[in-house]
Design a protein around this motif. Structure first.
Motif, short mmCIF file in Angstrom:
data_model
loop_
_atom_site.label_atom_id
_atom_site.label_comp_id
_atom_site.label_asym_id
_atom_site.label_seq_id
_atom_site.Cartn_x
_atom_site.Cartn_y
_atom_site.Cartn_z
N GLY A 137 3.15 -6.94 1.09
CA GLY A 137 2.44 -6.73 -0.15
C GLY A 137 1.02 -6.22 -0.03
N VAL A 138 0.60 -5.89 1.19
CA VAL A 138 -0.77 -5.43 1.41
C VAL A 138 -0.74 -4.01 1.95
CG1 VAL A 138 -2.94 -5.86 2.63
CG2 VAL A 138 -1.52 -7.79 1.88
N SER A 139 -1.61 -3.17 1.43
CA SER A 139 -1.70 -1.79 1.90
C SER A 139 -2.74 -1.66 3.01
CB SER A 139 -2.09 -0.86 0.74
OG SER A 139 -3.43 -1.12 0.34
N VAL A 140 -2.74 -0.51 3.68
CA VAL A 140 -3.72 -0.28 4.73
C VAL A 140 -5.13 -0.31 4.14
CG1 VAL A 140 -4.56 1.37 6.44
CG2 VAL A 140 -2.10 1.09 6.08
N LEU A 141 -5.34 0.35 3.01
CA LEU A 141 -6.66 0.33 2.39
C LEU A 141 -7.00 -1.06 1.86
CD1 LEU A 141 -7.04 3.66 0.37
CD2 LEU A 141 -8.19 2.99 2.49
N GLY A 142 -5.99 -1.78 1.38
CA GLY A 142 -6.24 -3.12 0.86
C GLY A 142 -6.69 -4.09 1.92
N GLU A 143 -6.23 -3.88 3.14
CA GLU A 143 -6.60 -4.76 4.24
C GLU A 143 -7.91 -4.34 4.90
OE1 GLU A 143 -4.49 -6.54 8.28
OE2 GLU A 143 -4.14 -4.45 7.74
N ALA A 144 -8.26 -3.08 4.80
CA ALA A 144 -9.41 -2.55 5.53
C ALA A 144 -10.72 -3.15 5.03
CB ALA A 144 -9.46 -1.03 5.38
N PRO A 145 -11.70 -3.32 5.93
CA PRO A 145 -13.03 -3.76 5.50
C PRO A 145 -13.61 -2.75 4.50
CG PRO A 145 -12.81 -3.86 7.89
CD PRO A 145 -11.60 -3.14 7.38
N ALA A 146 -14.53 -3.20 3.69
CA ALA A 146 -15.07 -2.36 2.62
C ALA A 146 -15.66 -1.06 3.16
CB ALA A 146 -16.13 -3.13 1.84
N ASP A 147 -16.37 -1.11 4.29
CA ASP A 147 -16.99 0.10 4.80
C ASP A 147 -15.96 1.11 5.28
OD1 ASP A 147 -16.32 -1.62 6.90
OD2 ASP A 147 -17.83 -0.78 8.23
N VAL A 148 -14.89 0.62 5.90
CA VAL A 148 -13.82 1.51 6.35
C VAL A 148 -13.10 2.11 5.15
CG1 VAL A 148 -11.64 1.65 7.61
CG2 VAL A 148 -13.53 0.27 8.51
N ARG A 149 -12.82 1.28 4.16
CA ARG A 149 -12.15 1.76 2.95
C ARG A 149 -12.98 2.83 2.26
NH1 ARG A 149 -11.00 -2.76 1.24
NH2 ARG A 149 -12.78 -3.22 -0.09
N GLN A 150 -14.27 2.60 2.14
CA GLN A 150 -15.15 3.57 1.49
C GLN A 150 -15.23 4.88 2.28
OE1 GLN A 150 -18.78 1.35 1.12
NE2 GLN A 150 -17.96 -0.01 -0.47
N ALA A 151 -15.25 4.76 3.60
CA ALA A 151 -15.31 5.97 4.44
C ALA A 151 -14.04 6.79 4.29
CB ALA A 151 -15.52 5.58 5.90
N ARG A 152 -12.88 6.11 4.25
CA ARG A 152 -11.62 6.82 4.07
C ARG A 152 -11.58 7.53 2.73
NH1 ARG A 152 -11.21 6.57 8.82
NH2 ARG A 152 -9.66 5.45 10.06
#
Length: 262
Positions: A137-152
């Motif tokens: 139930g968790v996506s790659v972006l959902g699991e990623a730290p905020a800084d990594v998610r924002q960079a992606r």
């Protein structure tokens, strides 16, 4: 000439000696490896390691996910995480593989967990190389730290109607050798954003009940991989570390091949 170039790019001048010195294993000890690549990469990134494993007599498969690498021409708005999982399960079934050692790097950890959940009877063991294993139930972006998610998300673009994330420089993956950086940079391709956004569907814990190993790349260590490494340690997985950066299959193929066999 191409082979010499690849060996030099992968590990410097000592690589050829290491390859030529490989011991061919007995038939009973030969393994079947399926090596899964990470984001922006393709099966091509495993070439230095695959060459060493095959020299010892092992069977090695390096599938490339739909829409990336040499399959970039198949990129479309429908490509997602399930597409990647289907790519691997279809290859395993078509090749009639069993007793597999499944190895996943980086983003490929999510794919590996999905594959194991669907065809556990075909897999003997799993190795996660600096790879998040995901959870139901968790996506790659959902699991990623905020800084990594924002960079992606900041790297998002649109190619032929498909939302994608464009690749960073390979120096972000711990590479510093000029030839290795250039080799990886010119081979990387954009990743479909849907693959990051789709939640992983699992019926049990990641990796199931198979014997599992986590290899942590620690020089330099990517902070966003630490939660997965900690999960592996806390849940009794075999755990080891490799003194190189995230793209270990490029920067340290001799040692990595040795660890995969062991």
């Amino acid at each position: 000439m191409q082979r010499r170039t690849l060996l030099h790019l992968a590990a410097g001048t000592s690589a050829a000696a290491g390859l030529l010195g490989s011991t061919v294993v007995r038939a009973a000890d030969r393994k079947t490896f399926v090596l899964l690549h990470g984001a922006f990469h393709g099966g091509w990134c495993w070439a230095p390691v695959a060459e060493r494993l095959r020299a010892q007599g092992h069977r090695v498969f390096t599938p490339t996910f739909t829409g990336v690498g040499e399959r970039a021409h198949l990129l479309s708005p429908t490509v997602d995480l399930n597409t990647f999982i289907q790519d691997v399960t279809a290859m395993v079934e078509a090749e009639e593989l069993r007793g597999i050692t499944l190895v996943a790097h980086s983003f490929g950890g999510y794919v590996a967990s999905g594959v194991i959940d669907r065809i556990p009877e075909r897999i003997a063991s799993a190795i996660y190389l600096d790879a998040p294993m995901g959870s139901n139930g968790v996506s790659v972006l959902g699991e990623a730290p905020a800084d990594v998610r924002q960079a992606r998300l900041a790297a998002a673009d649109v190619i032929n109607g498909t939302r994608v994330i464009t690749p960073p420089s390979s120096t972000a993956f711990g590479l510093s050798d000029v030839a290795q950086v250039a080799w990886v940079n010119r081979r990387m391709t954009p990743m479909p954003l849907r693959a990051y956004e789709m939640p992983l569907a699992l019926s049990g814990p990641p990796g199931g009940k198979l014997p599992k190993c986590f290899i942590r790349c620690v020089d330099p260590a990517l902070p966003n991989i630490e939660p997965s490494a900690r999960y592996a340690r806390e849940h009794g997985w075999n755990y080891s570390e490799l003194q190189t950066g995230h793209d270990a299959m490029v920067s340290m193929p001799d040692k990595l091949a040795e660890m995969l066999v062991a």
